[in-house]
Design an enzyme around this catalytic site. Structure first.
Site, PDB file in Angstrom:
ATOM      1  N   ASP A 132       0.815  -1.211   0.000  1.00 39.22           N
ATOM      2  CA  ASP A 132       0.000   0.000   0.000  1.00 39.22           C
ATOM      3  C   ASP A 132       0.850   1.262   0.000  1.00 39.22           C
ATOM      4  OD1 ASP A 132      -2.262  -1.592   0.150  1.00 39.22           O
ATOM      5  OD2 ASP A 132      -2.281  -1.576   2.342  1.00 39.22           O
ATOM      6  N   LYS A 133       0.259   2.342  -0.456  1.00 40.12           N
ATOM      7  CA  LYS A 133       0.939   3.645  -0.528  1.00 40.12           C
ATOM      8  C   LYS A 133       1.618   3.997   0.799  1.00 40.12           C
ATOM      9  CE  LYS A 133      -0.194   8.548  -0.717  1.00 40.12           C
ATOM     10  NZ  LYS A 133      -1.077   9.303   0.166  1.00 40.12           N
TER      11      LYS A 133
END
EC number: 5.4.99.-
Length: 300
Positions: A137-138
């Protein structure tokens, strides 16, 4: 003018996704599934899910979304390359960096940086994901493997699918976990109530996460987690499911309980067999300084 496809159900029965695959021979199964995920398919005016059953007389309308054109640009973004050879690279992705371009993030991504720093990238994935074998994830930091050719990509992807690669994370979670170890075996799929979230659901895909307690604080626990499967948001969903959401997680946990920009989750260890030599490779990176500082503050 919007591009639309209309289908009237006559005698067909069963799930709408399967009926549409049969009826719309000019479109792939994955394209039809994508439309369903994008809420572009309605029956009698109602947005529906892929498992909705059709009935005689149903009017299906597909409103085809306007295509988003993304120009991939090599960008001179600093990148910590932990390992690189002619087949692959291992990257330590910083928190806050998106892995590949999308409509909301057309540039500034890991892929933009890879195009600048690496000479070759695999082409197995679609045009906006060259070299990307798996994602984090970011706002998760840590290790990612990148393929520089298609043969390497296939080998690394197969290891992920066969669960032979090693992926260990560290996370700071809310609450004090009393037992030392645990395994969460709970299927994950798209949430029935919020299309942007994942959830533990009966008809989800199998998902297994093992955890070990590393350190306990007053209201938090530091855990090491090992993934058997790689579902979207798996650790975040599983830890929230058992009542210990990842600290700083704006989607699955309480917001802003600790300073920082996103969840305290770090991909610490990555292991695999080298795609060409078969040699066992294991890499480990320390957690970011902000993560370490928060742990020091909790200890004090």
């Amino acid at each position: 003018m919007k591009n639309e496809i209309k289908v009237t159900i006559n005698e067909e029965k069963g799930r709408v996704d399967k009926v549409l695959v049969e009826r719309l021979q000019d479109y792939s199964r994955s394209q039809i599934q994508a439309w369903l995920k994008e809420d572009a398919v309605t029956i009698n005016g109602e947005v529906i899910k892929a498992n909705r059953k059709v009935a005689a007389g149903d009017e299906i309308l597909i409103t085809i979304p306007e295509p988003v054109t993304l120009d991939l640009i090599a960008e001179n973004i600093p990148l910590e390359i932990i390992y690189e050879d002619q087949d692959m690279a291992v990257i330590n992705k910083p928190q806050g960096m998106v892995v590949h371009p999308s409509a909301g993030h057309p540039n500034g991504t890991l892929v933009n940086a890879l195009l600048y720093h690496l000479e070759n990238l695999s082409t197995i994935n679609d045009v906006i994901r060259p070299g990307i074998v798996h994602r984090i994830d970011k706002d998760t930091s840590g290790l990612l493997m990148v393929a520089k050719n298609d043969k390497a990509h296939e080998s690394l992807a197969k290891q992920l699918k066969d669960k032979t690669s090693l992926r260990k994370y560290v996370a700071l979670v809310h609450g004090t976990i009393s037992h030392e170890k645990g395994t969460i075996n709970a299927p994950i799929g798209r949430s029935k109530t919020n299309r942007k979230k994942q959830d533990v659901i009966a008809d989800g895909k199998p998902a297994v996460t093992h955890f070990t307690v590393l350190e306990r604080f007053n209201d938090f626990t530091l855990v090491e987690l090992q993934l058997e499967t790689g579902r979207t948001h798996q650790i975040r969903v599983h830890m929230n499911y058992i009542g210990y959401p990842v600290a700083g997680d704006p989607v699955y946990g309480p917001r802003k309980t600790l300073p920082g920009n996103g969840q305290y989750l770090h991909a610490k260890i990555l292991g695999f067999k080298h795609p060409s030599t078969g040699e066992e490779k294991v890499f480990e990176v320390e957690m970011p300084e902000d993560f370490k500082k928060t742990l020091e503050n909790l200890r004090n």
